[in-house]
Design a protein around this motif. Structure first.
Motif, PDB file in Angstrom:
ATOM      1  N   HIS B 164       0.827  -1.211   0.000  1.00 41.72           N
ATOM      2  CA  HIS B 164       0.000   0.000   0.000  1.00 41.72           C
ATOM      3  C   HIS B 164       0.863   1.263   0.000  1.00 41.72           C
ATOM      4  N   VAL B 165       2.024   1.181   0.670  1.00 40.75           N
ATOM      5  CA  VAL B 165       2.941   2.333   0.646  1.00 40.75           C
ATOM      6  C   VAL B 165       3.437   2.537  -0.792  1.00 40.75           C
ATOM      7  N   ILE B 166       3.755   1.425  -1.467  1.00 38.45           N
ATOM      8  CA  ILE B 166       4.226   1.529  -2.862  1.00 38.45           C
ATOM      9  C   ILE B 166       3.147   2.162  -3.743  1.00 38.45           C
ATOM     10  N   LEU B 167       1.902   1.674  -3.600  1.00 37.80           N
ATOM     11  CA  LEU B 167       0.810   2.251  -4.396  1.00 37.80           C
ATOM     12  C   LEU B 167       0.624   3.731  -4.048  1.00 37.80           C
ATOM     13  N   GLY B 168       0.713   4.053  -2.759  1.00 38.83           N
ATOM     14  CA  GLY B 168       0.596   5.450  -2.320  1.00 38.83           C
ATOM     15  C   GLY B 168       1.656   6.319  -2.960  1.00 38.83           C
ATOM     16  N   MET B 169       2.875   5.764  -3.069  1.00 40.00           N
ATOM     17  CA  MET B 169       3.970   6.544  -3.670  1.00 40.00           C
ATOM     18  C   MET B 169       3.766   6.746  -5.165  1.00 40.00           C
ATOM     19  N   VAL B 170       3.231   5.727  -5.830  1.00 37.54           N
ATOM     20  CA  VAL B 170       2.911   5.872  -7.265  1.00 37.54           C
ATOM     21  C   VAL B 170       1.909   7.021  -7.437  1.00 37.54           C
ATOM     22  N   ILE B 171       0.908   7.050  -6.553  1.00 41.77           N
ATOM     23  CA  ILE B 171      -0.105   8.116  -6.601  1.00 41.77           C
ATOM     24  C   ILE B 171       0.539   9.484  -6.344  1.00 41.77           C
ATOM     25  N   LEU B 172       1.435   9.530  -5.337  1.00 39.77           N
ATOM     26  CA  LEU B 172       2.096  10.805  -5.013  1.00 39.77           C
ATOM     27  C   LEU B 172       2.955  11.307  -6.170  1.00 39.77           C
ATOM     28  N   VAL B 173       3.662  10.382  -6.844  1.00 41.63           N
ATOM     29  CA  VAL B 173       4.497  10.785  -7.992  1.00 41.63           C
ATOM     30  C   VAL B 173       3.606  11.369  -9.102  1.00 41.63           C
ATOM     31  N   ALA B 174       2.462  10.711  -9.345  1.00 40.67           N
ATOM     32  CA  ALA B 174       1.520  11.216 -10.361  1.00 40.67           C
ATOM     33  C   ALA B 174       1.014  12.603  -9.966  1.00 40.67           C
TER      34      ALA B 174
END
Lengths: 90, 217
Positions: B164-174
């Motif tokens: 979930h942290v990884i997915l959160g980071m993908v969202i933050l980068v976007a």
């Protein structure tokens, strides 16, 4: 939400994290063990979680229904953990 | 619609009125509770589903401990509590950075918002590094899912969160890319508020996970 308020929330969350860590590291020395430590840890995480929900997620000014879902989750999970802990004591 | 606009202009404003988005000031002071949370409604249903899954996982851990108290309390001593605490600090700080980003974008300060998002991404990256070191340490010691019930829970629960942290980071980068381009502003907060809400959920879950798995005994 103004920046000063967000900074205050951040500092409170850091201090609360320090308290949780201190209970883990020095709970025995401080005399905070067993059910007392468990209740204190849950209380700290409820305070922290509530701040995240209200101020970071921005639900403070939103209808009670939405706040109750998120804060309710926190309370329900904490209650289940407390019940499981109590069962373990028996 | 010109006719609607005319009605808005002619009509006498009163506190119960919903302000038109184009006419609204950057951050209107709320007169009463907002009916919907910030961001897209869909993300909140997603967040609630995620919280439900984590809630079941936490309860399962707690009740499994009740049946194996000695094992769980002994095995907990083998965890790196300092790493867990450091990761709590990183997630809380990451969450604070993202909240500051949303606040900045709400004041039409996209460049500032983008910098705060970058700081949030750095905190998330720090979390992944610390957790990665913890995993390497455990795997190096020959620990895996079948070592015992405690480690089965520890590894699966923290790895579920890790994803979930990884997915959160993908969202933050976007969000960072779009915020840099000035895609969000006081009149268009939906995207950044939705992504931020997801990131705060990842933080919220860890706030329960850390004391439960690393400290409580």
């Amino acid at each position: 939400m103004n920046t000063r308020h967000l900074n205050t929330v951040w500092v409170v969350l850091l201090l609360a994290t320090l308290a949780t860590f201190a209970i883990g590291e020095a709970g025995d020395t401080l005399g905070i063990t067993g059910p007392v430590a468990m209740l204190l840890l849950l209380a700290i995480s409820i305070v922290k979680g509530r701040l995240v929900v209200l101020d970071f997620m921005g639900l403070r000014g939103v209808k009670f229904f939405w706040r109750s879902l998120l804060v309710g989750w926190l309370l329900l999970v904490s209650a289940l953990i407390a019940v499981a802990y109590w069962i373990a004591l028996k | 619609m010109p006719r609607n606009l005319g009605q808005i202009k002619a009509g006498r404003p009163h506190p119960g009125d919903t302000p038109d988005m184009d006419l609204a000031p950057p951050s209107p002071p709320p007169h009463g509770p907002a009916s919907a949370p910030p961001g897209d409604l869909a993300i909140w249903f997603f967040i609630l589903a995620e919280l439900l899954a984590f809630g079941v996982f936490f309860a399962a851990y707690a009740f499994a401990r009740a049946r194996n108290v000695e094992l769980f309390d002994t095995m907990q001593q083998t965890l790196d509590r300092q790493a867990g605490a450091l990761n709590t600090v990183l997630l809380i700080s990451g969450s604070a950075c993202v909240a500051r980003a949303v606040e900045a974008v709400g004041r039409a300060r996209s460049a500032t918002g983008a910098r705060w998002l970058l700081a949030g991404i750095a905190c998330g990256g720090g979390f992944l590094v610390v957790k990665g070191i913890e995993y390497a340490d455990k795997f190096g010691a020959g620990i895996n899912l079948s070592t015992n019930t405690f480690y089965m829970f520890y590894l699966s629960l923290t790895f579920f969160h890790f994803m979930h942290v990884i997915l959160g980071m993908v969202i933050l980068v976007a969000l960072w890319f779009k915020t840099r381009q000035g895609a969000y502003g006081p009149a268009d907060m939906n995207g950044i508020e939705s992504g931020a809400a997801y990131w705060h959920m990842v933080d919220l879950v860890w706030i329960v996970l850390f004391p439960l798995v690393y400290v409580m005994r």
